[in-house]
Design a protein around this motif. Structure first.
Motif, PDB file in Angstrom:
ATOM      1  N   SER A  23       6.438  23.732  55.493  1.00  0.00           N
ATOM      2  CA  SER A  23       5.022  23.576  55.139  1.00  0.00           C
ATOM      3  C   SER A  23       4.716  22.077  55.231  1.00  0.00           C
ATOM      4  O   SER A  23       5.632  21.270  55.375  1.00  0.00           O
ATOM      5  CB  SER A  23       4.761  24.094  53.718  1.00  0.00           C
ATOM      6  OG  SER A  23       5.484  23.334  52.770  1.00  0.00           O
ATOM      7  N   PRO A  24       3.447  21.697  55.156  1.00  0.00           N
ATOM      8  CA  PRO A  24       3.134  20.267  55.216  1.00  0.00           C
ATOM      9  C   PRO A  24       3.894  19.442  54.164  1.00  0.00           C
ATOM     10  O   PRO A  24       4.334  18.335  54.459  1.00  0.00           O
ATOM     11  CB  PRO A  24       1.624  20.221  54.999  1.00  0.00           C
ATOM     12  CG  PRO A  24       1.154  21.509  55.592  1.00  0.00           C
ATOM     13  CD  PRO A  24       2.223  22.513  55.192  1.00  0.00           C
ATOM     14  N   SER A  25       4.084  19.987  52.987  1.00  0.00           N
ATOM     15  CA  SER A  25       4.817  19.237  51.964  1.00  0.00           C
ATOM     16  C   SER A  25       6.303  19.134  52.292  1.00  0.00           C
ATOM     17  O   SER A  25       7.031  18.359  51.673  1.00  0.00           O
ATOM     18  CB  SER A  25       4.633  19.876  50.580  1.00  0.00           C
ATOM     19  OG  SER A  25       5.198  21.172  50.557  1.00  0.00           O
ATOM     20  N   ARG A  26       6.744  19.899  53.300  1.00  0.00           N
ATOM     21  CA  ARG A  26       8.150  19.881  53.719  1.00  0.00           C
ATOM     22  C   ARG A  26       8.301  19.427  55.174  1.00  0.00           C
ATOM     23  O   ARG A  26       9.337  19.628  55.780  1.00  0.00           O
ATOM     24  CB  ARG A  26       8.761  21.262  53.503  1.00  0.00           C
ATOM     25  CG  ARG A  26       8.768  21.660  52.021  1.00  0.00           C
ATOM     26  CD  ARG A  26       9.261  23.059  51.788  1.00  0.00           C
ATOM     27  NE  ARG A  26      10.615  23.284  52.224  1.00  0.00           N
ATOM     28  CZ  ARG A  26      11.717  22.973  51.539  1.00  0.00           C
ATOM     29  NH1 ARG A  26      11.598  22.390  50.358  1.00  0.00           N
ATOM     30  NH2 ARG A  26      12.902  23.240  52.015  1.00  0.00           N
ATOM     31  N   GLY A  27       7.239  18.838  55.760  1.00  0.00           N
ATOM     32  CA  GLY A  27       7.377  18.201  57.064  1.00  0.00           C
ATOM     33  C   GLY A  27       6.654  18.805  58.247  1.00  0.00           C
ATOM     34  O   GLY A  27       6.685  18.242  59.338  1.00  0.00           O
ATOM     35  N   THR A  28       5.959  19.940  58.099  1.00  0.00           N
ATOM     36  CA  THR A  28       5.230  20.510  59.234  1.00  0.00           C
ATOM     37  C   THR A  28       3.802  19.974  59.281  1.00  0.00           C
ATOM     38  O   THR A  28       3.315  19.392  58.312  1.00  0.00           O
ATOM     39  CB  THR A  28       5.164  22.050  59.176  1.00  0.00           C
ATOM     40  OG1 THR A  28       4.373  22.442  58.049  1.00  0.00           O
ATOM     41  CG2 THR A  28       6.554  22.673  59.084  1.00  0.00           C
TER      42      THR A  28
END
Length: 122
Positions: A23-28
């Motif tokens: 997810s964005p908070s995990r790099g996507t």
């Protein structure tokens, strides 16, 4: 590039366990992916999402209800839920089921008249 480690804390909701993977908070930047564990007897409320969602059964069986149609899905089967379509997932079987889910990052869901942004999609 980001490396996604299996260290995220699961989120419990409606009897299901959601574990964020990407997810964005995990790099996507545009995608969100997570696992879903559906214990025996689990049944989600009817809901809809703002974005298309793809679910792939990895272990066990579930029943997916999309609009007026229902399908029993087993390991290796998947279902595509169109945006805005009413959706319900349940596990009426004696064994737990594990699924992989993918959608657009930041997807929102409408559940019982309330709109939520699932934390595993942020």
């Amino acid at each position: 590039m980001a490396v996604v480690r299996a260290t995220a804390e699961p989120v419990e909701m409606h009897g299901f366990r959601f574990t964020p993977l990407a997810s964005p908070s995990r790099g996507t930047t545009t995608l969100a992916m997570w696992t879903v564990t559906a214990p025996p007897g689990a049944s989600s409320p009817r809901h809809s999402m703002t974005e298309e969602e793809v679910l792939l059964v990895q272990r066990g069986r579930v029943v997916a209800h999309v609009g007026d149609a229902s399908w029993e899905l087993a390991a290796g089967d998947g279902v595509v839920v169109p945006p805005g379509e009413e959706f319900l997932l349940d596990n009426p079987f004696d064994e737990p089921a594990d699924l992989l889910a993918c959608t657009t990052a930041g997807m929102r869901a409408r559940v019982g008249g309330a709109e939520i942004t699932p934390p595993w999609a942020l």
